[in-house]
Design a protein around this motif. Structure first.
Motif, PDB file in Angstrom:
ATOM      1  N   PHE A 137     -53.481  76.332 -41.935  1.00  0.00           N
ATOM      2  CA  PHE A 137     -52.676  77.076 -41.111  1.00  0.00           C
ATOM      3  C   PHE A 137     -53.847  78.239 -40.460  1.00  0.00           C
ATOM      4  N   THR A 138     -53.784  78.273 -39.051  1.00  0.00           N
ATOM      5  CA  THR A 138     -54.685  78.872 -38.345  1.00  0.00           C
ATOM      6  C   THR A 138     -53.675  79.566 -36.940  1.00  0.00           C
ATOM      7  N   GLY A 139     -54.119  80.579 -36.418  1.00  0.00           N
ATOM      8  CA  GLY A 139     -53.414  81.043 -35.061  1.00  0.00           C
ATOM      9  C   GLY A 139     -51.923  81.061 -35.299  1.00  0.00           C
ATOM     10  N   LYS A 140     -51.156  80.632 -34.351  1.00  0.00           N
ATOM     11  CA  LYS A 140     -49.805  80.391 -34.552  1.00  0.00           C
ATOM     12  C   LYS A 140     -49.482  79.437 -35.273  1.00  0.00           C
ATOM     13  N   VAL A 141     -48.371  79.443 -36.268  1.00  0.00           N
ATOM     14  CA  VAL A 141     -48.145  78.394 -37.126  1.00  0.00           C
ATOM     15  C   VAL A 141     -46.310  78.249 -37.196  1.00  0.00           C
ATOM     16  N   GLU A 142     -46.072  77.153 -37.479  1.00  0.00           N
ATOM     17  CA  GLU A 142     -44.558  77.065 -37.622  1.00  0.00           C
ATOM     18  C   GLU A 142     -44.238  77.735 -39.059  1.00  0.00           C
ATOM     19  N   TRP A 143     -43.259  78.911 -39.075  1.00  0.00           N
ATOM     20  CA  TRP A 143     -43.040  79.390 -40.241  1.00  0.00           C
ATOM     21  C   TRP A 143     -42.479  78.601 -41.133  1.00  0.00           C
ATOM     22  N   LEU A 144     -41.594  77.878 -40.988  1.00  0.00           N
ATOM     23  CA  LEU A 144     -41.005  77.117 -41.986  1.00  0.00           C
ATOM     24  C   LEU A 144     -41.957  76.125 -42.900  1.00  0.00           C
ATOM     25  N   LYS A 145     -43.043  75.791 -42.333  1.00  0.00           N
ATOM     26  CA  LYS A 145     -44.166  74.989 -42.940  1.00  0.00           C
ATOM     27  C   LYS A 145     -44.674  75.990 -43.725  1.00  0.00           C
ATOM     28  N   PHE A 146     -45.160  76.990 -43.402  1.00  0.00           N
ATOM     29  CA  PHE A 146     -45.603  77.905 -44.392  1.00  0.00           C
ATOM     30  C   PHE A 146     -44.987  78.208 -45.602  1.00  0.00           C
ATOM     31  N   PHE A 147     -43.586  78.561 -45.092  1.00  0.00           N
ATOM     32  CA  PHE A 147     -42.605  78.826 -46.303  1.00  0.00           C
ATOM     33  C   PHE A 147     -42.625  77.664 -47.165  1.00  0.00           C
ATOM     34  N   ALA A 148     -42.161  76.496 -46.699  1.00  0.00           N
ATOM     35  CA  ALA A 148     -42.410  75.204 -47.631  1.00  0.00           C
ATOM     36  C   ALA A 148     -43.573  75.181 -48.508  1.00  0.00           C
ATOM     37  N   VAL A 149     -44.936  75.373 -48.003  1.00  0.00           N
ATOM     38  CA  VAL A 149     -45.946  75.570 -48.921  1.00  0.00           C
ATOM     39  C   VAL A 149     -45.965  76.768 -50.095  1.00  0.00           C
ATOM     40  N   ALA A 150     -45.200  77.785 -49.523  1.00  0.00           N
ATOM     41  CA  ALA A 150     -45.136  78.983 -50.199  1.00  0.00           C
ATOM     42  C   ALA A 150     -44.053  78.506 -51.566  1.00  0.00           C
ATOM     43  N   CYS A 151     -43.120  77.615 -51.309  1.00  0.00           N
ATOM     44  CA  CYS A 151     -42.059  77.560 -52.270  1.00  0.00           C
ATOM     45  C   CYS A 151     -42.700  76.526 -53.110  1.00  0.00           C
ATOM     46  N   ALA A 152     -43.623  75.535 -52.666  1.00  0.00           N
ATOM     47  CA  ALA A 152     -44.330  74.569 -53.602  1.00  0.00           C
ATOM     48  C   ALA A 152     -45.084  75.305 -54.607  1.00  0.00           C
ATOM     49  N   SER A 153     -45.697  76.480 -54.279  1.00  0.00           N
ATOM     50  CA  SER A 153     -46.925  77.335 -55.138  1.00  0.00           C
ATOM     51  C   SER A 153     -45.843  77.686 -56.419  1.00  0.00           C
ATOM     52  N   LEU A 154     -44.685  77.863 -55.963  1.00  0.00           N
ATOM     53  CA  LEU A 154     -43.629  78.496 -57.275  1.00  0.00           C
ATOM     54  C   LEU A 154     -43.107  77.295 -58.192  1.00  0.00           C
ATOM     55  N   CYS A 155     -43.454  76.083 -57.819  1.00  0.00           N
ATOM     56  CA  CYS A 155     -42.840  75.019 -58.601  1.00  0.00           C
ATOM     57  C   CYS A 155     -43.731  74.051 -59.028  1.00  0.00           C
ATOM     58  N   SER A 156     -43.150  73.463 -60.083  1.00  0.00           N
ATOM     59  CA  SER A 156     -44.294  72.542 -60.730  1.00  0.00           C
ATOM     60  C   SER A 156     -44.349  70.962 -60.247  1.00  0.00           C
ATOM     61  N   TYR A 189     -39.501  67.949 -46.408  1.00  0.00           N
ATOM     62  CA  TYR A 189     -39.835  67.176 -47.616  1.00  0.00           C
ATOM     63  C   TYR A 189     -40.717  66.327 -47.031  1.00  0.00           C
ATOM     64  N   THR A 190     -40.738  65.768 -45.821  1.00  0.00           N
ATOM     65  CA  THR A 190     -41.637  64.795 -45.293  1.00  0.00           C
ATOM     66  C   THR A 190     -43.144  65.536 -45.041  1.00  0.00           C
ATOM     67  N   TYR A 191     -43.029  66.922 -44.642  1.00  0.00           N
ATOM     68  CA  TYR A 191     -44.338  67.613 -44.504  1.00  0.00           C
ATOM     69  C   TYR A 191     -45.128  67.478 -45.867  1.00  0.00           C
ATOM     70  N   LEU A 192     -44.423  68.229 -46.711  1.00  0.00           N
ATOM     71  CA  LEU A 192     -44.769  68.498 -48.077  1.00  0.00           C
ATOM     72  C   LEU A 192     -45.222  67.048 -48.783  1.00  0.00           C
ATOM     73  N   TYR A 193     -44.610  66.042 -48.413  1.00  0.00           N
ATOM     74  CA  TYR A 193     -44.831  64.817 -49.035  1.00  0.00           C
ATOM     75  C   TYR A 193     -46.256  64.180 -48.493  1.00  0.00           C
ATOM     76  N   GLN A 194     -46.471  64.499 -47.134  1.00  0.00           N
ATOM     77  CA  GLN A 194     -47.545  63.726 -46.631  1.00  0.00           C
ATOM     78  C   GLN A 194     -48.905  64.602 -46.687  1.00  0.00           C
ATOM     79  N   LEU A 195     -48.685  65.799 -47.387  1.00  0.00           N
ATOM     80  CA  LEU A 195     -50.008  66.844 -47.721  1.00  0.00           C
ATOM     81  C   LEU A 195     -50.695  66.099 -48.584  1.00  0.00           C
TER      82      LEU A 195
END
Length: 236
Positions: A137-156, A189-195
């Motif tokens: 993430f740099t500059g302007k980002v899609e909030w929901l993508k950052f939000f999804a990554v943040a959610c992933a940081s809280l889960c196993s 889901y697709t975004y996180l899976y493809q990371l």
């Protein structure tokens, strides 16, 4: 009410000049702005619910948001420690909900805006930089993508992440089915899976294929029980 009165009296007394010999004034002689007691009451309740580590920094962010007509950094309720976190990042589902309320309506946000709101909640900056790096993430980002990554940081795992996303984004009351729009869920889901560059696309397609009938029957929404069902192929 009594606590608020004590605070107001203290503010009134602290404003007196004790060095020039002027007489003290009693609190009844001080003109208290009518909205002040309710403002202090709401501020105190918000601080108790949020439990900020740095009360002064948080208070500055709180009153700045109130003055600007923005959503203040306040949790909906007092939150206990989250046992499902991978590490003690400081971030919790309650704080993530605060960030989503503040930044979600903007859709596209600057990294600097995320950083400002993150710091207002006294969250560790090094953890934020890790999330920025994960999502590139740099500059302007899609909030929901950052939000999804943040959610992933809280889960196993990814299943737990998608369940948390449903609980965070749903309009259903707490304890309800936690329904969300499937198109949004699928995109995240697709975004996180493809990371994960090593993830097998066929696994994702099998899960989405199974869920299609549930989504159609539910008129375009999905809920955790759909992908937690024993017959649903694993999400990862």
């Amino acid at each position: 009410a009594s606590t608020t009165k004590i605070i107001i009296q203290g503010l009134a007394m602290s404003g007196e000049n004790k060095d020039n010999g002027d007489p003290y004034y009693c609190s009844e002689q001080i003109q208290i702005p009518p909205p002040l007691p309710d403002i202090l009451k709401q501020f105190t309740k918000s601080a108790i619910r949020t439990q900020p580590p740095d009360v002064l920094a948080w208070a500055a962010a709180y009153f700045r948001a109130m003055a600007d007509g923005e959503t203040p950094p306040v949790k909906e309720r007092l939150e206990m420690a989250t046992a499902t976190q991978k590490t003690d990042t400081g971030l919790t589902p309650g704080l993530l909900r605060v960030l989503n309320k503040q930044l979600g309506p903007k859709k596209q946000v600057e990294v600097s805006d995320i950083t400002e709101k993150w710091k207002a909640l006294n969250l560790p900056e090094e953890r934020l930089q890790e999330l920025f790096q994960i999502g590139d993430f740099t500059g302007k980002v899609e909030w929901l993508k950052f939000f999804a990554v943040a959610c992933a940081s809280l889960c196993s795992d990814l299943t737990g992440t998608m369940k948390l996303i449903c609980e965070q984004l749903t309009a259903d009351p707490e304890g309800g089915p936690a329904r969300v729009n499937f198109d949004t869920w699928k995109r995240l889901y697709t975004y996180l899976y493809q990371l994960n560059s090593e993830a097998d696309p066929q696994v994702m397609e099998a899960a989405l294929g199974y869920l299609a009938s549930d989504v159609e029957r539910q008129k375009g929404v999905i809920q955790p029980r759909n992908f937690l069902h024993q017959d649903c192929p694993p999400l990862q």
